[in-house]
Design a protein around this motif. Structure first.
Motif, short mmCIF file in Angstrom:
data_model
loop_
_atom_site.label_atom_id
_atom_site.label_comp_id
_atom_site.label_asym_id
_atom_site.label_seq_id
_atom_site.Cartn_x
_atom_site.Cartn_y
_atom_site.Cartn_z
N ARG A 74 -2.93 5.31 0.51
CA ARG A 74 -3.78 4.33 0.90
C ARG A 74 -4.55 3.52 -0.47
O ARG A 74 -4.92 2.97 0.34
CB ARG A 74 -4.98 4.78 1.73
CG ARG A 74 -3.87 5.38 3.14
CD ARG A 74 -3.76 4.56 4.25
NE ARG A 74 -2.55 5.28 5.16
CZ ARG A 74 -2.84 5.16 6.09
NH1 ARG A 74 -3.72 4.97 6.81
NH2 ARG A 74 -1.58 6.34 6.96
N ARG A 75 -3.73 3.59 -1.25
CA ARG A 75 -4.15 2.85 -2.74
C ARG A 75 -3.23 1.71 -2.59
O ARG A 75 -1.60 1.37 -2.61
CB ARG A 75 -3.54 3.68 -4.11
CG ARG A 75 -4.68 4.73 -3.88
CD ARG A 75 -6.35 4.67 -3.53
NE ARG A 75 -6.99 5.56 -3.54
CZ ARG A 75 -7.82 5.70 -2.59
NH1 ARG A 75 -8.81 4.59 -2.80
NH2 ARG A 75 -9.40 6.88 -2.71
N ILE A 76 -3.67 0.80 -3.52
CA ILE A 76 -2.15 -0.50 -3.48
C ILE A 76 -1.72 -0.25 -4.75
O ILE A 76 -2.67 -0.31 -5.65
CB ILE A 76 -3.52 -2.04 -3.67
CG1 ILE A 76 -1.77 -3.35 -3.43
CG2 ILE A 76 -4.38 -1.63 -4.94
CD1 ILE A 76 -3.44 -4.61 -3.69
N THR A 77 -0.42 -0.54 -4.95
CA THR A 77 0.63 -0.42 -5.60
C THR A 77 0.96 -1.56 -5.90
O THR A 77 0.88 -1.41 -7.51
CB THR A 77 1.62 0.02 -5.09
OG1 THR A 77 1.98 -0.61 -4.36
CG2 THR A 77 1.16 1.46 -4.54
N GLY A 78 0.53 -3.19 -5.99
CA GLY A 78 1.03 -4.24 -6.44
C GLY A 78 0.89 -5.17 -5.07
O GLY A 78 0.19 -4.97 -3.96
N ILE A 111 0.84 -0.60 -0.66
CA ILE A 111 0.02 -0.06 0.06
C ILE A 111 0.61 0.77 0.26
O ILE A 111 2.15 1.71 1.01
CB ILE A 111 -1.03 0.43 1.12
CG1 ILE A 111 -1.54 -1.18 1.94
CG2 ILE A 111 -1.83 0.97 0.78
CD1 ILE A 111 -2.70 -1.82 0.50
N ASN A 112 0.09 1.95 -0.74
CA ASN A 112 1.36 3.79 -0.61
C ASN A 112 1.01 4.05 0.66
O ASN A 112 -0.57 4.37 1.19
CB ASN A 112 1.31 4.76 -1.94
CG ASN A 112 1.60 5.55 -2.22
OD1 ASN A 112 0.78 6.65 -1.07
ND2 ASN A 112 2.62 5.98 -2.88
N LYS A 172 17.47 9.26 0.92
CA LYS A 172 18.40 10.19 -0.22
C LYS A 172 19.31 8.78 -1.22
O LYS A 172 19.83 9.52 -1.71
CB LYS A 172 19.59 9.56 1.17
CG LYS A 172 19.01 10.81 2.21
CD LYS A 172 20.32 12.18 2.62
CE LYS A 172 19.76 12.98 3.22
NZ LYS A 172 20.14 13.15 4.81
N LEU A 173 18.80 7.81 -1.18
CA LEU A 173 19.54 6.57 -1.60
C LEU A 173 18.73 6.89 -3.41
O LEU A 173 18.97 5.82 -4.16
CB LEU A 173 20.63 5.35 -0.78
CG LEU A 173 21.01 5.90 -0.02
CD1 LEU A 173 21.52 3.81 0.08
CD2 LEU A 173 22.86 6.07 -1.53
N GLY A 174 17.65 7.21 -3.04
CA GLY A 174 16.95 7.26 -4.09
C GLY A 174 15.90 5.53 -4.17
O GLY A 174 15.21 5.50 -5.74
N LEU A 175 16.44 5.24 -3.13
CA LEU A 175 15.08 3.82 -3.50
C LEU A 175 13.58 3.98 -2.27
O LEU A 175 13.17 4.95 -2.13
CB LEU A 175 15.80 2.95 -2.12
CG LEU A 175 17.36 2.74 -2.37
CD1 LEU A 175 18.42 2.42 -1.10
CD2 LEU A 175 17.48 1.92 -3.65
N SER A 176 13.21 3.18 -3.62
CA SER A 176 10.90 3.02 -2.75
C SER A 176 11.68 2.19 -1.32
O SER A 176 12.18 1.45 -1.67
CB SER A 176 10.78 2.50 -3.52
OG SER A 176 9.55 2.40 -3.34
N ASP A 204 7.76 4.75 1.72
CA ASP A 204 6.71 4.99 0.84
C ASP A 204 5.48 4.18 1.18
O ASP A 204 4.70 4.29 0.49
CB ASP A 204 7.46 4.78 -0.25
CG ASP A 204 9.02 5.66 -0.89
OD1 ASP A 204 8.79 6.97 -0.93
OD2 ASP A 204 9.38 5.00 -0.09
N LYS A 205 6.03 2.33 1.48
CA LYS A 205 5.30 1.73 0.94
C LYS A 205 4.80 1.41 2.03
O LYS A 205 6.03 0.83 3.04
CB LYS A 205 4.96 1.31 -0.04
CG LYS A 205 4.73 1.03 -1.94
CD LYS A 205 5.30 0.39 -2.63
CE LYS A 205 5.27 1.47 -3.72
NZ LYS A 205 6.16 -0.09 -4.76
N ILE A 206 3.70 0.29 2.35
CA ILE A 206 3.59 -0.50 3.82
C ILE A 206 3.32 -1.57 3.46
O ILE A 206 2.23 -2.46 2.39
CB ILE A 206 2.46 -0.05 4.81
CG1 ILE A 206 2.36 1.54 5.35
CG2 ILE A 206 2.05 -0.85 5.45
CD1 ILE A 206 3.48 1.07 6.30
N GLN A 207 4.01 -3.11 3.85
CA GLN A 207 3.20 -4.00 3.60
C GLN A 207 2.59 -4.72 5.35
O GLN A 207 3.60 -4.75 5.88
CB GLN A 207 4.49 -4.92 3.04
CG GLN A 207 3.96 -6.21 2.93
CD GLN A 207 4.77 -7.08 1.65
OE1 GLN A 207 5.61 -6.34 1.11
NE2 GLN A 207 5.03 -8.56 1.93
#
Ligand code: C2E
Ligand code: CA
Ligand code: CA
Length: 295
Positions: A65-69, A60-61, A241-245, A266-269
């Motif tokens: 709060r929308r699903i990203t995958g 989830i973003n 900072k390293l540009g990662l998600s 960024d995302k929650i699982q």
């Protein structure tokens, strides 16, 4: 034959616990070995017998709060043993190299599922698939992944492969070469279980990764949504900072969620949103979660 197998397993065990360490057998270990050999035997025809299944856990973003995958998670239900958890059988699948055909199978199946979801009007959805060291070390691994992409016709940018730090200790060159080739195809690479076991911050810079998954250990420790000095928040900052998600996994409570939102993870699982779901329930989850913005 039996004794040789035991020696093999003892050797693998010793490799797992660290180089140059002798592991002695005792009765306890012998019964553990027996159990694992049985698992191996049953696992051998699990694919043909249709005993394996894939479950999908939503990601989830944090902001929308929308699903990203989804992350694809393997399940095994044996006619005699019943349900066997991945924690028990993945290592057996690795020792026996059965993880190679099983890994191909789950990769293709998960890609096919996400393709189906994308065609139903959710083209942004991504799929994350766990990859074992044994697979990544295969000389033709990149070709195998390419074959799965071609077969299922999914956009490489919508596929993410999850790897764990422990696997990076050995055969560094092969692994970085394979990862670089996968990246050049547009496939995402997630560093899984970050912070657990032998962590090395230097991997974050050395490896061509796109996503950092913070291990549940660092999520469990969150008890105050506002506290800004904890390790977890700093891991999020470094990743960004390293540009990662940055993905937090194993999120179970509102406090943890609020903290991670404050830190702009960024995302929650995690179970706070959903456990791993069957294909059918995963589909329902997407429709319900995205209903407001698609109508
Ligand atoms: P993982 O990749 O770290 O996967 C996350 C695990 O945490 C999953 O366990 C998931 O069900 C569980 N989990 C997710 N959210 C929560 C939560 O909020 N609370 C708690 N307590 N647990 C949560 P699972 O499915 O039992 O998988 C265990 C491990 O087995 C995985 O850990 C992964 O390392 C391995 N595995 C699973 N499927 C595959 C696969 O297809 N290939 C490979 N190579 N390994 C796999
Ligand atoms: Ca994973
Ligand atoms: Ca993990």
């Amino acid at each position: 034959g039996e004794l040789l197998k035991c020696a093999d397993i003892a050797m693998f065990q010793s490799k797992k616990t660290g180089k140059n360490r002798a592991v002695l057998y005792n009765n306890n270990m012998l019964s553990a070995i027996n159990e694992r050999m049985n698992l191996g035997e049953y696992l051998h025809d699990a694919l043909e017998r249709n005993e394996l299944d894939v479950m999908y856990q939503p990601q989830i973003n944090t902001e929308s709060r929308r699903i990203t995958g989804f992350e694809a998670l393997l399940r095994w239900n044996n006619r005699i043993l019943g349900k066997v958890t991945p924690d028990k059988f993945i290592s057996v699948a690795e020792e026996t190299h059965l993880i190679i055909p099983i890994g191909d199978w789950i990769l293709t199946k998960a890609c096919r599922f996400i393709k189906k979801m994308q065609s139903q009007g959710y083209p942004h959805l991504c799929i994350s698939v766990n990859i074992s060291m044994i697979q990544l070390l295969q000389e033709n691994f990149v070709n195998r992944v390419q074959r799965a992409l071609e077969e299922t016709e999914i956009d490489p940018a919508k596929l993410e492969l999850e790897i764990t730090e422990s696997i990076l200790m050995e055969s560094h060159t092969i692994i970085t070469t394979h990862l670089a080739r996968l990246r050049s195809l547009g496939i995402g690479i997630a560093l899984d279980d970050f912070g657990k076991g032998y962590s090395s911050l230097s991997y974050l810079e050395q490896l061509p990764i796109t996503t950092l998954k913070i291990d549940k250990i660092f999520i469990d420790g969150i008890t105050d949504a506002e506290k800004d000095t904890s390790i977890t928040g700093n891991i999020v900052k470094i990743g960004k900072k390293l540009g990662l998600s940055v993905v937090a996994e194993g999120v179970e409570s509102e406090v943890q969620l609020a903290y991670l939102a404050n830190q702009q993870c960024d995302k929650i699982q995690g179970w706070i949103f959903s456990k791993a779901l069957s294909e059918e329930d995963a589909e329902k989850f997407v429709i319900e979660n995205l209903a407001e913005i698609t109508t």
